[in-house]
Write an enzyme that holds these catalytic residues in place. Sequence first.
Site, PDB file in Angstrom:
ATOM      1  N   THR B   1      48.517  43.031  46.455  1.00  0.00           N
ATOM      2  CA  THR B   1      49.898  43.269  46.035  1.00  0.00           C
ATOM      3  C   THR B   1      50.864  42.624  47.001  1.00  0.00           C
ATOM      4  OG1 THR B   1      49.364  45.386  45.016  1.00  0.00           O
ATOM      5  CG2 THR B   1      51.642  45.058  45.680  1.00  0.00           C
ATOM      6  N   GLU B  88      43.701  36.971  52.398  1.00  0.00           N
ATOM      7  CA  GLU B  88      42.486  37.622  52.912  1.00  0.00           C
ATOM      8  C   GLU B  88      41.389  36.589  53.159  1.00  0.00           C
ATOM      9  OE1 GLU B  88      41.953  40.557  49.879  1.00  0.00           O
ATOM     10  OE2 GLU B  88      43.106  42.066  50.974  1.00  0.00           O
ATOM     11  N   THR B 220      38.615  50.307  45.128  1.00  0.00           N
ATOM     12  CA  THR B 220      39.721  50.621  44.223  1.00  0.00           C
ATOM     13  C   THR B 220      39.435  51.965  43.559  1.00  0.00           C
ATOM     14  OG1 THR B 220      40.171  48.320  43.790  1.00  0.00           O
ATOM     15  CG2 THR B 220      40.947  49.876  42.160  1.00  0.00           C
TER      16      THR B 220
END
Lengths: 213, 220
Positions: B1, B88, B220
């Site tokens: 995000t 990442e 998640t």
Amino acid sequence: VRSDMGIDSNHIPAAPILLPEGPWTQIAGGVTAAKGFKAAGIYGGLRAKGEKPDLALVTCDVDAVSAGAFTKNIVAAAPITYCRKVLDASSLARAVLINAGQANAATGDAGYQDTIECANAVAELLRLSPEAVFIQSTGVIGQRIKKEALLNSLPKLMGSLSSTVEGGDSAAVAITTTDLVSKSVAIETKIGGTPIRIGGMAKGSGMIHPNMA
Amino acid sequence: TMLGVVTTDALVTSDIWREIVRISVNRSFNQITVDGDTSTNDCVIALASGISGSTKIYSLDCYEARQLQACLDAVMQGLAKSIAWDGEGATCLIEVTVSGANNEAEAAKFARSVASSSLVKAAVYGRDPNWGRIACAVGYAGIDFNPNDLNISLGSISLMNSGQPRQFDRAAASSYLRQAGETHGTVEIHISVGAHQGSGKAWGCDLSYDYVKINAEYTT
């Protein structure tokens, strides 16, 4: 990864900001560089691990003209739905509350109610109308925000608000998740001969392919 | 995000501020990519306090509005690039510049197509100057162009000219990529698709083994 790099889990270094060249000067600070803005970032107990700050607030001393861009993902998080309504309802705003730890996405009606309650709490403490408060969340998808921890932290968060560079920096750290660096920048230029400032902060490292409108 | 909060003390009307922000977001945050996944939470909020005492901006078609637009573009691009830089597992930032397109929107689409390509990203991580993968990603961007007008450069090293592959110093090109990776620097990919005025940029990062490691462990 941060552990592998030997970085303190409570503080992360600032990103190298690759600012394009132009008729402006980069100055210290981020969201607090422009006149009228304060910010703070504190640890509110929302993260699953560590005690890195996880709750940030940006406020404006006056009614600020507001704009927003939001993900076009149809499965939008509760704060996105809420902010769209706020932006439709009013052209002015005074505050942005941001939590890291839980994204409050795919959390249904309960998640939306959490967002409303958080916005109302900020509005009440700052003596604003709820339409003057935006909410942003980031973190694990499918988890509701730790609302009690968030609400209990609001008085301390508001007491930490500052117009200093440090205020902006602490907020920039508090919104990070898997980020290895915090992202904050400010510039100064002149418009019609009058100095103006623009500052900002951002977060993001993964799940990054924005499509906002 | 990705989240963003931008503030200014410039004085501007609501309608103009919202349009300026829309344009800047399209030139910055909407032009970055790390992994091709569009979040549920991406959001930018921009507030203008107006207390600098500057001239109030009522129209997009004035010098002051263009100044404000340029400054907001710079701030948002600076932040957007830092997100891609911090992707990442990334070892370097990839900046894709496209020129010669019919317009800015088409150039932006070409650029993002290349920046988003998993194979281009993996090639950069592998320090492989793989012009074929870059050309391929230009080709599936969804915009018509003449492949004989396609030029591709990696930094200052020309890899393809007028649609034809060039002889180039492969070791030097690979070294360029390696150096960027070792210093967490920037890999520049320059692409030209014609002779028109449209230009645009997109930013991404290389794709490393660590990306999978991080996201296999981040539940998640």
